[in-house]
Write a protein that holds these residues in place. Structure first.
Motif, PDB file in Angstrom:
ATOM      1  N   LEU A  70       0.331  23.972 -11.008  1.00  0.00           N
ATOM      2  CA  LEU A  70       0.053  24.646 -12.278  1.00  0.00           C
ATOM      3  C   LEU A  70      -0.065  26.141 -12.042  1.00  0.00           C
ATOM      4  CD1 LEU A  70      -2.635  22.321 -13.914  1.00  0.00           C
ATOM      5  CD2 LEU A  70      -0.219  22.539 -14.540  1.00  0.00           C
ATOM      6  N   PRO A  71       0.507  26.974 -12.923  1.00  0.00           N
ATOM      7  CA  PRO A  71       0.401  28.432 -12.745  1.00  0.00           C
ATOM      8  C   PRO A  71      -1.005  28.919 -13.046  1.00  0.00           C
ATOM      9  CG  PRO A  71       1.470  27.916 -14.826  1.00  0.00           C
ATOM     10  CD  PRO A  71       1.283  26.608 -14.115  1.00  0.00           C
ATOM     11  N   PRO A  72      -1.321  30.135 -12.636  1.00  0.00           N
ATOM     12  CA  PRO A  72      -2.647  30.691 -12.954  1.00  0.00           C
ATOM     13  C   PRO A  72      -2.883  30.747 -14.464  1.00  0.00           C
ATOM     14  CG  PRO A  72      -1.575  31.978 -11.244  1.00  0.00           C
ATOM     15  CD  PRO A  72      -0.550  31.017 -11.751  1.00  0.00           C
ATOM     16  N   PHE A  73      -4.176  30.716 -14.811  1.00  0.00           N
ATOM     17  CA  PHE A  73      -4.646  30.768 -16.199  1.00  0.00           C
ATOM     18  C   PHE A  73      -4.233  29.523 -16.993  1.00  0.00           C
ATOM     19  CE2 PHE A  73      -3.800  35.196 -14.853  1.00  0.00           C
ATOM     20  CZ  PHE A  73      -5.113  35.621 -14.768  1.00  0.00           C
ATOM     21  N   SER A  74      -4.128  28.390 -16.308  1.00  0.00           N
ATOM     22  CA  SER A  74      -3.858  27.128 -17.002  1.00  0.00           C
ATOM     23  C   SER A  74      -5.181  26.524 -17.451  1.00  0.00           C
ATOM     24  CB  SER A  74      -3.109  26.167 -16.071  1.00  0.00           C
ATOM     25  OG  SER A  74      -1.872  26.708 -15.668  1.00  0.00           O
ATOM     26  N   VAL A  75      -5.883  27.236 -18.336  1.00  0.00           N
ATOM     27  CA  VAL A  75      -7.225  26.827 -18.753  1.00  0.00           C
ATOM     28  C   VAL A  75      -7.193  25.605 -19.658  1.00  0.00           C
ATOM     29  CG1 VAL A  75      -8.243  29.116 -18.467  1.00  0.00           C
ATOM     30  CG2 VAL A  75      -7.093  28.530 -20.613  1.00  0.00           C
ATOM     31  N   ALA A  76      -6.019  25.295 -20.211  1.00  0.00           N
ATOM     32  CA  ALA A  76      -5.940  24.109 -21.068  1.00  0.00           C
ATOM     33  C   ALA A  76      -6.188  22.833 -20.275  1.00  0.00           C
ATOM     34  CB  ALA A  76      -4.568  24.052 -21.746  1.00  0.00           C
ATOM     35  N   GLU A  77      -5.911  22.855 -18.972  1.00  0.00           N
ATOM     36  CA  GLU A  77      -6.143  21.695 -18.115  1.00  0.00           C
ATOM     37  C   GLU A  77      -7.567  21.652 -17.564  1.00  0.00           C
ATOM     38  OE1 GLU A  77      -3.910  19.433 -17.776  1.00  0.00           O
ATOM     39  OE2 GLU A  77      -2.279  20.496 -18.794  1.00  0.00           O
ATOM     40  N   GLY A  78      -8.344  22.690 -17.830  1.00  0.00           N
ATOM     41  CA  GLY A  78      -9.711  22.758 -17.322  1.00  0.00           C
ATOM     42  C   GLY A  78      -9.972  24.085 -16.618  1.00  0.00           C
ATOM     43  N   TRP A  79     -11.257  24.473 -16.559  1.00  0.00           N
ATOM     44  CA  TRP A  79     -11.594  25.767 -15.970  1.00  0.00           C
ATOM     45  C   TRP A  79     -11.236  25.824 -14.492  1.00  0.00           C
ATOM     46  CZ3 TRP A  79     -14.643  26.129 -11.720  1.00  0.00           C
ATOM     47  CH2 TRP A  79     -15.399  24.997 -11.387  1.00  0.00           C
ATOM     48  N   GLN A  80     -11.193  24.676 -13.820  1.00  0.00           N
ATOM     49  CA  GLN A  80     -10.908  24.680 -12.390  1.00  0.00           C
ATOM     50  C   GLN A  80      -9.485  25.114 -12.079  1.00  0.00           C
ATOM     51  OE1 GLN A  80     -11.550  22.056 -14.253  1.00  0.00           O
ATOM     52  NE2 GLN A  80     -10.445  20.206 -13.622  1.00  0.00           N
ATOM     53  N   TYR A  81      -8.628  25.179 -13.088  1.00  0.00           N
ATOM     54  CA  TYR A  81      -7.241  25.602 -12.877  1.00  0.00           C
ATOM     55  C   TYR A  81      -6.992  27.017 -13.380  1.00  0.00           C
ATOM     56  CZ  TYR A  81      -6.521  20.646 -12.020  1.00  0.00           C
ATOM     57  OH  TYR A  81      -6.597  19.361 -11.506  1.00  0.00           O
ATOM     58  N   ILE A  82      -8.032  27.826 -13.423  1.00  0.00           N
ATOM     59  CA  ILE A  82      -7.865  29.193 -13.899  1.00  0.00           C
ATOM     60  C   ILE A  82      -6.972  30.009 -12.959  1.00  0.00           C
ATOM     61  CG2 ILE A  82      -9.933  30.065 -12.723  1.00  0.00           C
ATOM     62  CD1 ILE A  82     -10.394  31.842 -15.193  1.00  0.00           C
ATOM     63  N   LEU A  83      -6.944  29.633 -11.682  1.00  0.00           N
ATOM     64  CA  LEU A  83      -6.016  30.260 -10.732  1.00  0.00           C
ATOM     65  C   LEU A  83      -4.879  29.318 -10.349  1.00  0.00           C
ATOM     66  CD1 LEU A  83      -8.364  32.245  -8.310  1.00  0.00           C
ATOM     67  CD2 LEU A  83      -7.107  33.075 -10.309  1.00  0.00           C
ATOM     68  N   GLY A  84      -4.659  28.276 -11.136  1.00  0.00           N
ATOM     69  CA  GLY A  84      -3.575  27.344 -10.874  1.00  0.00           C
ATOM     70  C   GLY A  84      -3.990  26.226  -9.933  1.00  0.00           C
ATOM     71  N   SER A  85      -2.997  25.478  -9.492  1.00  0.00           N
ATOM     72  CA  SER A  85      -3.226  24.366  -8.567  1.00  0.00           C
ATOM     73  C   SER A  85      -2.133  24.375  -7.511  1.00  0.00           C
ATOM     74  CB  SER A  85      -3.226  23.023  -9.317  1.00  0.00           C
ATOM     75  OG  SER A  85      -1.958  22.798  -9.922  1.00  0.00           O
ATOM     76  N   ASP A  86      -2.359  23.593  -6.434  1.00  0.00           N
ATOM     77  CA  ASP A  86      -1.387  23.556  -5.345  1.00  0.00           C
ATOM     78  C   ASP A  86      -0.450  22.368  -5.514  1.00  0.00           C
ATOM     79  OD1 ASP A  86      -2.946  21.416  -4.694  1.00  0.00           O
ATOM     80  OD2 ASP A  86      -3.517  22.138  -2.703  1.00  0.00           O
ATOM     81  N   SER A  87       0.299  22.063  -4.456  1.00  0.00           N
ATOM     82  CA  SER A  87       1.316  21.020  -4.534  1.00  0.00           C
ATOM     83  C   SER A  87       0.731  19.620  -4.673  1.00  0.00           C
ATOM     84  CB  SER A  87       2.212  21.072  -3.291  1.00  0.00           C
ATOM     85  OG  SER A  87       1.426  20.911  -2.112  1.00  0.00           O
ATOM     86  N   LEU A  88      -0.561  19.463  -4.431  1.00  0.00           N
ATOM     87  CA  LEU A  88      -1.225  18.169  -4.603  1.00  0.00           C
ATOM     88  C   LEU A  88      -2.165  18.158  -5.807  1.00  0.00           C
ATOM     89  CD1 LEU A  88      -2.066  17.294  -0.880  1.00  0.00           C
ATOM     90  CD2 LEU A  88      -0.173  16.431  -2.282  1.00  0.00           C
ATOM     91  N   GLY A  89      -2.075  19.169  -6.629  1.00  0.00           N
ATOM     92  CA  GLY A  89      -2.901  19.239  -7.825  1.00  0.00           C
ATOM     93  C   GLY A  89      -4.334  19.637  -7.580  1.00  0.00           C
ATOM     94  N   ARG A  90      -4.623  20.245  -6.447  1.00  0.00           N
ATOM     95  CA  ARG A  90      -5.983  20.679  -6.136  1.00  0.00           C
ATOM     96  C   ARG A  90      -6.239  22.072  -6.707  1.00  0.00           C
ATOM     97  NH1 ARG A  90      -5.464  19.290   0.208  1.00  0.00           N
ATOM     98  NH2 ARG A  90      -3.583  20.521  -0.227  1.00  0.00           N
TER      99      ARG A  90
END
Length: 322
Positions: A70-90
């Protein structure tokens, strides 16, 4: 009996002078906005390194394959993804905060061990001179004849690349830096008149070192340790990037950069964000080191004081002309 009040007055004046010196250093830091910002950054990074691993460790390891890259600022998926996620969704922000604890957990102990051992060894050799100094310098020359990062690569390739081994290798390879600096400072101070006077009055060598040598050498060593912190942190990141540093499931900034290089074309933030954290932290440490060098040097401290006076005059003069 008349000597007791005089002694108490002298001790009180010394305590007052030390308190005023600490307050003066704090004021000089506040008068330099760049150094203040750098110090605040280092404090935030340090607090994050202490607090994040126990609080966010589970979140940093939680995988969600439905939220991969997920790219940065993907706040729709939750606050924990404000800087995005890696290849395993972390969560990237959780992993970066936990990685700060691992990176500083290697850099800080390595710097402390190298600084304590190398400084004590160098002061001892520089003060006593003779065969102690000669043997110490030859040992330092032998260690420094091998590039420290290359030596660390060889040792960690042979042995298990754990965090403890990384700390030990980096500390041993950086001891000669402190040893040579402390030896030079102690040898120069040994010839000063106040040291000669203390020795002529029968003061023991250990007391002379503790009272007169260490306080004068300490500012230089603190500045050196701040600069060495940058080198050790970059060395740990380089070793993790090469695959012989921190190993999964642990995470460090260097390991995150290494793991994200395969996705630079579609997920640039996996490597750029932890690399940016390394750059910001090292630049902040270098700024603080430069400020410490000026603040602890009586011959250069006027530069910081003049900055504060110019800003004070700039604030007061317009009001006075109204």
């Amino acid at each position: 009996m008349s000597e007791l009040p005089a002694t108490q007055n002298i001790l009180a004046l010394e305590d007052r002078a030390q308190t005023g010196r600490r307050a003066s250093l704090f004021r000089m830091l506040l008068n330099d906005p760049v150094a203040t910002a750098a110090a605040v950054i280092l404090i935030i990074v340090g607090l994050t390194a202490i607090v994040a691993p126990p609080l966010l460790g589970d979140l940093a390891r939680a995988q969600d394959l439905g939220a991969r890259n997920l790219p940065p600022f993907s706040v729709a998926e939750g606050w924990q993804y404000i800087l995005g996620s890696d290849s395993l969704g972390r969560s990237m922000i959780a992993r970066m905060m936990v990685a700060a604890g691992t990176t500083l957990g290697v850099a800080v102990p390595a710097v402390l061990v190298a600084a304590l051992v190398g400084s004590a060894w160098g002061i001892w050799a520089g003060f006593h001179r003779g065969w102690r100094e000669a043997v110490s310098m030859r040992i330092a020359d032998v260690i420094m004849s091998f590039p420290s990062l290359l030596l660390a690569v060889v040792v960690l390739y042979i042995f298990n690349p754990s965090a403890a081994n990384i700390v030990l290798v980096l500390a041993v390879t950086r001891i000669p830096v402190y040893l040579r600096t402390a030896r030079a400072e102690a040898a120069e101070l040994r010839s000063r008149m106040f040291v000669d006077a203390a020795r002529n009055f029968g003061t023991r060598p250990n007391a002379v070192i503790r009272r007169h040598i260490v306080p004068n050498v300490l500012p230089t060593l603190v500045t050196l340790a701040t600069l060495e912190f940058c080198y050790v942190m970059l060395a740990e990141s380089s070793l993790s990037f090469l695959g012989i540093g921190i190993q999964p499931p642990d995470v460090s900034w260097g390991l995150m950069v290494a793991q994200g290089r395969e996705y630079l074309s579609q997920a640039w933030w996996l490597s750029v964000l932890p690399g940016l954290a390394i750059v910001i932290t090292t630049v902040a440490a270098n700024v603080v080191a430069a400020w410490l060098r000026l603040a602890t040097d009586p011959g250069q401290r006027w530069r910081l004081a003049s900055k504060g006076r110019r800003r004070f005059i700039g604030r007061v003069t317009p009001r006075a002309t109204r």
